[in-house]
Design a protein around this motif. Structure first.
Motif, PDB file in Angstrom:
ATOM      1  N   LYS A  42       0.835  -1.210   0.000  1.00 24.55           N
ATOM      2  CA  LYS A  42       0.000   0.000   0.000  1.00 24.55           C
ATOM      3  C   LYS A  42       0.864   1.252   0.000  1.00 24.55           C
ATOM      4  O   LYS A  42       0.594   2.192  -0.739  1.00 24.55           O
ATOM      5  CB  LYS A  42      -0.961   0.002   1.187  1.00 24.55           C
ATOM      6  CG  LYS A  42      -2.094  -0.964   1.040  1.00 24.55           C
ATOM      7  CD  LYS A  42      -3.080  -0.874   2.171  1.00 24.55           C
ATOM      8  CE  LYS A  42      -4.190  -1.894   1.935  1.00 24.55           C
ATOM      9  NZ  LYS A  42      -5.188  -1.891   2.979  1.00 24.55           N
ATOM     10  N   ILE A  89      -5.124   5.962 -11.220  1.00 10.88           N
ATOM     11  CA  ILE A  89      -6.330   5.641 -10.465  1.00 10.88           C
ATOM     12  C   ILE A  89      -6.421   4.133 -10.192  1.00 10.88           C
ATOM     13  O   ILE A  89      -6.712   3.708  -9.068  1.00 10.88           O
ATOM     14  CB  ILE A  89      -7.582   6.148 -11.203  1.00 10.88           C
ATOM     15  CG1 ILE A  89      -7.585   7.675 -11.218  1.00 10.88           C
ATOM     16  CG2 ILE A  89      -8.855   5.603 -10.571  1.00 10.88           C
ATOM     17  CD1 ILE A  89      -8.564   8.287 -12.204  1.00 10.88           C
ATOM     18  N   LEU A  90      -6.166   3.314 -11.208  1.00  5.77           N
ATOM     19  CA  LEU A  90      -6.263   1.856 -11.040  1.00  5.77           C
ATOM     20  C   LEU A  90      -5.277   1.318 -10.006  1.00  5.77           C
ATOM     21  O   LEU A  90      -5.593   0.367  -9.284  1.00  5.77           O
ATOM     22  CB  LEU A  90      -6.073   1.154 -12.385  1.00  5.77           C
ATOM     23  CG  LEU A  90      -7.233   1.258 -13.362  1.00  5.77           C
ATOM     24  CD1 LEU A  90      -6.861   0.639 -14.705  1.00  5.77           C
ATOM     25  CD2 LEU A  90      -8.490   0.622 -12.794  1.00  5.77           C
ATOM     26  N   THR A  91      -4.095   1.938  -9.931  1.00  5.61           N
ATOM     27  CA  THR A  91      -3.109   1.512  -8.934  1.00  5.61           C
ATOM     28  C   THR A  91      -3.677   1.669  -7.531  1.00  5.61           C
ATOM     29  O   THR A  91      -3.586   0.757  -6.702  1.00  5.61           O
ATOM     30  CB  THR A  91      -1.808   2.330  -9.069  1.00  5.61           C
ATOM     31  OG1 THR A  91      -1.265   2.134 -10.374  1.00  5.61           O
ATOM     32  CG2 THR A  91      -0.783   1.923  -8.027  1.00  5.61           C
ATOM     33  N   CYS A  93      -6.867   1.975  -6.701  1.00  7.06           N
ATOM     34  CA  CYS A  93      -8.029   1.078  -6.547  1.00  7.06           C
ATOM     35  C   CYS A  93      -7.583  -0.334  -6.203  1.00  7.06           C
ATOM     36  O   CYS A  93      -8.201  -1.003  -5.357  1.00  7.06           O
ATOM     37  CB  CYS A  93      -8.850   1.049  -7.834  1.00  7.06           C
ATOM     38  SG  CYS A  93      -9.784   2.548  -8.139  1.00  7.06           S
ATOM     39  N   ALA A  94      -6.514  -0.797  -6.836  1.00  9.10           N
ATOM     40  CA  ALA A  94      -6.035  -2.164  -6.610  1.00  9.10           C
ATOM     41  C   ALA A  94      -5.620  -2.393  -5.163  1.00  9.10           C
ATOM     42  O   ALA A  94      -5.848  -3.471  -4.620  1.00  9.10           O
ATOM     43  CB  ALA A  94      -4.872  -2.480  -7.553  1.00  9.10           C
ATOM     44  N   TRP A  97      -9.257  -0.720  -2.633  1.00  8.86           N
ATOM     45  CA  TRP A  97     -10.609  -1.261  -2.762  1.00  8.86           C
ATOM     46  C   TRP A  97     -10.619  -2.744  -3.105  1.00  8.86           C
ATOM     47  O   TRP A  97     -11.400  -3.497  -2.567  1.00  8.86           O
ATOM     48  CB  TRP A  97     -11.418  -0.465  -3.797  1.00  8.86           C
ATOM     49  CG  TRP A  97     -11.806   0.864  -3.219  1.00  8.86           C
ATOM     50  CD1 TRP A  97     -12.819   1.101  -2.352  1.00  8.86           C
ATOM     51  CD2 TRP A  97     -11.166   2.114  -3.440  1.00  8.86           C
ATOM     52  NE1 TRP A  97     -12.860   2.433  -2.017  1.00  8.86           N
ATOM     53  CE2 TRP A  97     -11.847   3.082  -2.684  1.00  8.86           C
ATOM     54  CE3 TRP A  97     -10.077   2.527  -4.215  1.00  8.86           C
ATOM     55  CZ2 TRP A  97     -11.486   4.423  -2.669  1.00  8.86           C
ATOM     56  CZ3 TRP A  97      -9.712   3.856  -4.193  1.00  8.86           C
ATOM     57  CH2 TRP A  97     -10.420   4.781  -3.423  1.00  8.86           C
ATOM     58  N   TRP A  98      -9.748  -3.144  -4.027  1.00 10.69           N
ATOM     59  CA  TRP A  98      -9.764  -4.537  -4.462  1.00 10.69           C
ATOM     60  C   TRP A  98      -8.826  -5.402  -3.644  1.00 10.69           C
ATOM     61  O   TRP A  98      -8.922  -6.616  -3.669  1.00 10.69           O
ATOM     62  CB  TRP A  98      -9.418  -4.635  -5.946  1.00 10.69           C
ATOM     63  CG  TRP A  98     -10.304  -3.773  -6.801  1.00 10.69           C
ATOM     64  CD1 TRP A  98     -11.618  -3.487  -6.593  1.00 10.69           C
ATOM     65  CD2 TRP A  98      -9.923  -3.084  -7.987  1.00 10.69           C
ATOM     66  NE1 TRP A  98     -12.086  -2.660  -7.584  1.00 10.69           N
ATOM     67  CE2 TRP A  98     -11.067  -2.398  -8.462  1.00 10.69           C
ATOM     68  CE3 TRP A  98      -8.738  -2.977  -8.710  1.00 10.69           C
ATOM     69  CZ2 TRP A  98     -11.057  -1.620  -9.604  1.00 10.69           C
ATOM     70  CZ3 TRP A  98      -8.721  -2.200  -9.855  1.00 10.69           C
ATOM     71  CH2 TRP A  98      -9.875  -1.537 -10.294  1.00 10.69           C
TER      72      TRP A  98
END
Length: 127
Positions: A42, A89-91, A93-94, A97-98
């Motif tokens: 993280k 953004i996807l980084t 989110c991964a 959130w995911w």
């Protein structure tokens, strides 16, 4: 005129560009170092993404924010800009959130490639 870079002297603009750019590099390196800590994924994703955002923001001091935004979304670099922002953004989110560590690392690699593509879009004939 806060949004106009021309209200700052050239020396001030170059100084803040350098500060932001170096801060971006330091964040990216720090993020990479934190990756090796237990549960450091993280911190890695956050610092690496912040580093890229700081490096991107550094050019606002040279060009001015509005001029930079216009340049980012010109047709010739629109796809590169969207892909770069998407992977930023996807980084995040991964990891938040995911909770997918492998996906976060993949998105960071793609983030690097997207930032490189975006940066090259400013060099004539490099596209």
């Amino acid at each position: 005129k806060v949004l106009d870079a021309s209200t700052l002297s050239l020396g001030t603009r170059v100084r803040w560009f350098a500060i932001c750019f170096v801060a971006g590099i330091v964040c990216s390196i720090l993020g990479t170092a934190l990756l090796w800590l237990p549960k450091g994924i993280k911190l890695f994703a956050v610092f690496y993404t912040l580093g890229n955002i700081a490096a991107l923001a550094s050019t606002c001091f040279l060009m001015g924010p509005l001029k930079q935004l216009k340049a980012m979304f010109e047709p010739k670099r629109l796809i590169a800009t969207v892909v770069m922002l998407l992977f930023l953004i996807l980084t995040l989110c991964a990891v938040f959130w995911w909770n997918k560590k492998g996906l976060a690392v993949l998105f960071c690699i793609l983030q690097f490639l997207a930032m490189t593509w975006y940066s090259l879009s400013y060099i004539p004939f490099a596209r």
